[in-house]
Scaffold this motif. Structure first.
Motif, PDB file in Angstrom:
ATOM      1  N   GLN A 180      21.258  31.266  41.396  1.00 10.69           N
ATOM      2  CA  GLN A 180      20.977  32.430  40.854  1.00 10.69           C
ATOM      3  C   GLN A 180      22.466  33.041  40.528  1.00 10.69           C
ATOM      4  N   GLY A 181      23.515  32.472  41.049  1.00 11.78           N
ATOM      5  CA  GLY A 181      24.669  33.027  40.724  1.00 11.78           C
ATOM      6  C   GLY A 181      25.389  32.547  39.518  1.00 11.78           C
ATOM      7  N   LEU A 182      26.587  32.902  39.358  1.00 14.40           N
ATOM      8  CA  LEU A 182      27.399  32.165  38.234  1.00 14.40           C
ATOM      9  C   LEU A 182      27.810  31.003  38.336  1.00 14.40           C
ATOM     10  N   ASP A 183      27.162  29.952  37.933  1.00 16.54           N
ATOM     11  CA  ASP A 183      27.493  28.546  38.496  1.00 16.54           C
ATOM     12  C   ASP A 183      28.527  28.170  37.091  1.00 16.54           C
ATOM     13  N   GLU A 184      28.737  26.767  37.082  1.00  9.57           N
ATOM     14  CA  GLU A 184      29.783  26.344  36.092  1.00  9.57           C
ATOM     15  C   GLU A 184      29.426  26.622  34.767  1.00  9.57           C
ATOM     16  N   ALA A 186      27.191  28.904  33.670  1.00 16.99           N
ATOM     17  CA  ALA A 186      27.258  30.453  33.330  1.00 16.99           C
ATOM     18  C   ALA A 186      28.742  30.590  33.050  1.00 16.99           C
ATOM     19  N   ILE A 187      29.763  30.064  33.789  1.00 21.56           N
ATOM     20  CA  ILE A 187      31.071  30.557  33.586  1.00 21.56           C
ATOM     21  C   ILE A 187      31.632  29.978  32.472  1.00 21.56           C
ATOM     22  N   SER A 188      31.117  28.777  32.077  1.00 19.39           N
ATOM     23  CA  SER A 188      31.632  28.026  30.545  1.00 19.39           C
ATOM     24  C   SER A 188      30.909  29.041  29.394  1.00 19.39           C
ATOM     25  N   LEU A 189      29.844  29.440  29.357  1.00 17.31           N
ATOM     26  CA  LEU A 189      29.156  30.351  28.512  1.00 17.31           C
ATOM     27  C   LEU A 189      29.897  31.846  28.537  1.00 17.31           C
ATOM     28  N   LEU A 190      30.358  32.295  29.736  1.00 22.76           N
ATOM     29  CA  LEU A 190      30.853  33.514  29.806  1.00 22.76           C
ATOM     30  C   LEU A 190      32.304  33.481  28.955  1.00 22.76           C
ATOM     31  N   VAL A 191      33.099  32.559  29.472  1.00 22.29           N
ATOM     32  CA  VAL A 191      34.563  32.423  28.705  1.00 22.29           C
ATOM     33  C   VAL A 191      34.573  32.262  27.400  1.00 22.29           C
ATOM     34  N   ALA A 192      33.408  31.439  27.015  1.00 22.12           N
ATOM     35  CA  ALA A 192      33.046  31.185  25.577  1.00 22.12           C
ATOM     36  C   ALA A 192      32.783  32.458  24.919  1.00 22.12           C
ATOM     37  N   ALA A 249      28.137  41.255  26.522  1.00 23.42           N
ATOM     38  CA  ALA A 249      27.284  42.686  26.084  1.00 23.42           C
ATOM     39  C   ALA A 249      28.277  43.955  26.270  1.00 23.42           C
ATOM     40  N   ASP A 250      29.228  43.660  27.285  1.00 22.80           N
ATOM     41  CA  ASP A 250      30.099  44.964  27.308  1.00 22.80           C
ATOM     42  C   ASP A 250      31.318  44.269  26.966  1.00 22.80           C
ATOM     43  N   GLU A 251      31.815  44.547  25.515  1.00 22.51           N
ATOM     44  CA  GLU A 251      33.038  44.135  25.227  1.00 22.51           C
ATOM     45  C   GLU A 251      34.271  44.338  25.512  1.00 22.51           C
ATOM     46  N   SER A 252      34.178  45.508  26.467  1.00 22.07           N
ATOM     47  CA  SER A 252      35.324  46.069  27.168  1.00 22.07           C
ATOM     48  C   SER A 252      35.740  44.996  28.323  1.00 22.07           C
ATOM     49  N   MET A 253      35.005  44.156  28.815  1.00 24.53           N
ATOM     50  CA  MET A 253      35.164  43.236  29.564  1.00 24.53           C
ATOM     51  C   MET A 253      36.442  42.080  29.085  1.00 24.53           C
ATOM     52  N   THR A 254      36.437  42.097  27.893  1.00 28.96           N
ATOM     53  CA  THR A 254      37.310  41.115  27.389  1.00 28.96           C
ATOM     54  C   THR A 254      38.977  41.434  27.706  1.00 28.96           C
ATOM     55  N   GLU A 255      39.006  42.930  28.005  1.00 29.09           N
ATOM     56  CA  GLU A 255      40.538  43.344  27.940  1.00 29.09           C
ATOM     57  C   GLU A 255      40.949  42.979  29.540  1.00 29.09           C
ATOM     58  N   LEU A 256      39.865  42.431  30.343  1.00 26.31           N
ATOM     59  CA  LEU A 256      40.286  42.118  31.664  1.00 26.31           C
ATOM     60  C   LEU A 256      40.703  40.669  31.854  1.00 26.31           C
ATOM     61  N   PRO A 257      41.498  40.351  32.758  1.00 27.55           N
ATOM     62  CA  PRO A 257      41.953  38.863  33.094  1.00 27.55           C
ATOM     63  C   PRO A 257      40.748  38.234  33.279  1.00 27.55           C
ATOM     64  N   ALA A 258      40.556  36.997  32.948  1.00 28.51           N
ATOM     65  CA  ALA A 258      39.266  36.144  33.125  1.00 28.51           C
ATOM     66  C   ALA A 258      38.767  36.216  34.447  1.00 28.51           C
ATOM     67  N   ASP A 259      39.628  35.860  35.348  1.00 27.18           N
ATOM     68  CA  ASP A 259      38.884  36.025  36.781  1.00 27.18           C
ATOM     69  C   ASP A 259      38.570  37.260  37.334  1.00 27.18           C
ATOM     70  N   GLU A 260      38.983  38.375  36.740  1.00 31.85           N
ATOM     71  CA  GLU A 260      38.690  39.917  37.253  1.00 31.85           C
ATOM     72  C   GLU A 260      37.300  40.129  36.294  1.00 31.85           C
ATOM     73  N   MET A 261      37.437  39.667  35.083  1.00 31.16           N
ATOM     74  CA  MET A 261      35.980  39.860  34.300  1.00 31.16           C
ATOM     75  C   MET A 261      34.823  39.106  34.905  1.00 31.16           C
ATOM     76  N   ILE A 262      34.663  37.691  35.623  1.00 35.93           N
ATOM     77  CA  ILE A 262      33.855  36.977  36.036  1.00 35.93           C
ATOM     78  C   ILE A 262      33.486  37.891  37.425  1.00 35.93           C
ATOM     79  N   GLU A 263      34.521  38.345  38.073  1.00 36.86           N
ATOM     80  CA  GLU A 263      34.221  39.026  39.397  1.00 36.86           C
ATOM     81  C   GLU A 263      33.509  40.381  39.139  1.00 36.86           C
ATOM     82  N   ARG A 264      33.663  40.930  38.100  1.00 39.16           N
ATOM     83  CA  ARG A 264      32.968  42.192  37.750  1.00 39.16           C
ATOM     84  C   ARG A 264      31.457  42.088  37.342  1.00 39.16           C
ATOM     85  N   LEU A 265      31.409  40.803  36.404  1.00 38.01           N
ATOM     86  CA  LEU A 265      30.046  40.620  36.036  1.00 38.01           C
ATOM     87  C   LEU A 265      29.074  39.981  36.976  1.00 38.01           C
ATOM     88  N   GLU A 266      29.798  39.131  38.136  1.00 37.49           N
ATOM     89  CA  GLU A 266      28.767  38.626  39.305  1.00 37.49           C
ATOM     90  C   GLU A 266      28.197  39.912  40.061  1.00 37.49           C
TER      91      GLU A 266
END
Length: 269
Positions: A180-184, A186-192, A249-266
């Motif tokens: 149910q979490g962010l697997d590989e 989901a992470i591929s889609l989110l960094v895309a 969905a929240d485009e302000s997330m793109t301003e964060l480093p990628a790892d912090e972005m994923i942590e916030r989304l999780e």
């Protein structure tokens, strides 16, 4: 002669890798021992001896569910530095067998206590017996693609920034498991999405490299949309139906480093 060992698991394997160029046989590792052997072998900078592992099938199946460890394992297999086999009989002890010694391992949390012996007759008997078991073992097939291939093709086919973001996220996580979490996937889609990549392009890459099918990418995209994490916009093409560009969905997330972005989304899941 026997010596008592007491040290971190990774240190044990570094020492063994440094001391021989001959194949090393690792019998009945625990899950943590198997992980330590793979991680240490992946990070070993000198010439790595071949590592042959006989393990319980459940141990290897659990390892295969962890994308990070499985993809590093696949890399070692691709380099002909590691091979995995299963046997019907599970040995009671975890043992490392080399040309000139055997090491029986007992694990306490992340440390190892063990007995190392270089008694010639004992080593020869153990090696002959366990090599026979190795030769009779069934090869374990790993379906996860090598991590080096994942990164190289992601850079070549999707773009260097997407690969950099993907790698940044991987190195920041202890494990990536399906569920149910962010697997590989989901992470591929989110960094895309962070880089405004088309769903078609990232899902085709994922299927071609062996990460997951296009259908899995599509289902994961829908799940992330339902969670309010991912969005899409239609992009017209010359022929055929419009394709979908991935967006956060929240485009302000793109301003964060990628790892912090994923942590916030999780945290939103």
């Amino acid at each position: 002669m026997a010596d008592l060992l007491d040290r971190e698991m990774g240190d044990i394997f570094v020492e063994l890798f440094e001391e021989t160029s001959e194949p090393i046989l690792f019998v009945n590792p625990s899950q943590a021992q198997l992980e330590a052997a793979v991680v240490t072998a992946s990070e070993f900078e000198d010439e790595l001896p071949e590592l042959r592992i006989i393990a319980a099938s459940e141990t290897l199946k659990t390892m295969a569910d962890d994308f990070l460890i499985a993809s590093e394992t696949a890399d070692l297999i691709h380099r002909d530095k590691l091979s995995l086999r299963t046997v019907d009989e599970v040995y009671r002890s975890s043992m490392v067998v080399m040309d000139d010694r055997i090491v029986t391992l007992v694990q306490f949390d992340r440390r190892i206590d063990g007995l190392q012996s270089d008694d010639g007759e004992l080593v020869e008997t153990a090696r002959d017996s366990l090599m026979s078991a190795w030769e009779e073992g069934e090869e374990f097939t790993l379906r996860t693609p090598p991590i080096s291939e994942v990164r190289e093709t992601l850079e070549d086919e999707i773009g260097p920034q997407v690969e950099e973001d993907f790698t940044t996220v991987l190195t920041s996580l202890d494990e990536i498991r399906g569920g149910q979490g962010l697997d590989e996937v989901a992470i591929s889609l989110l960094v895309a999405a962070r880089n405004n990549i088309l769903l078609y392009d990232i899902s085709k890459w994922g299927e071609d490299v062996g990460l997951a099918s296009k259908a899995t990418f599509s289902r994961t995209k829908t799940r992330l949309e339902d969670l309010g994490i991912l969005d899409t916009e239609k992009v017209p093409i010359d022929v055929g139906r419009p394709r979908l560009r991935l967006k956060l969905a929240d485009e302000s997330m793109t301003e964060l480093p990628a790892d912090e972005m994923i942590e916030r989304l999780e945290e939103q899941m």
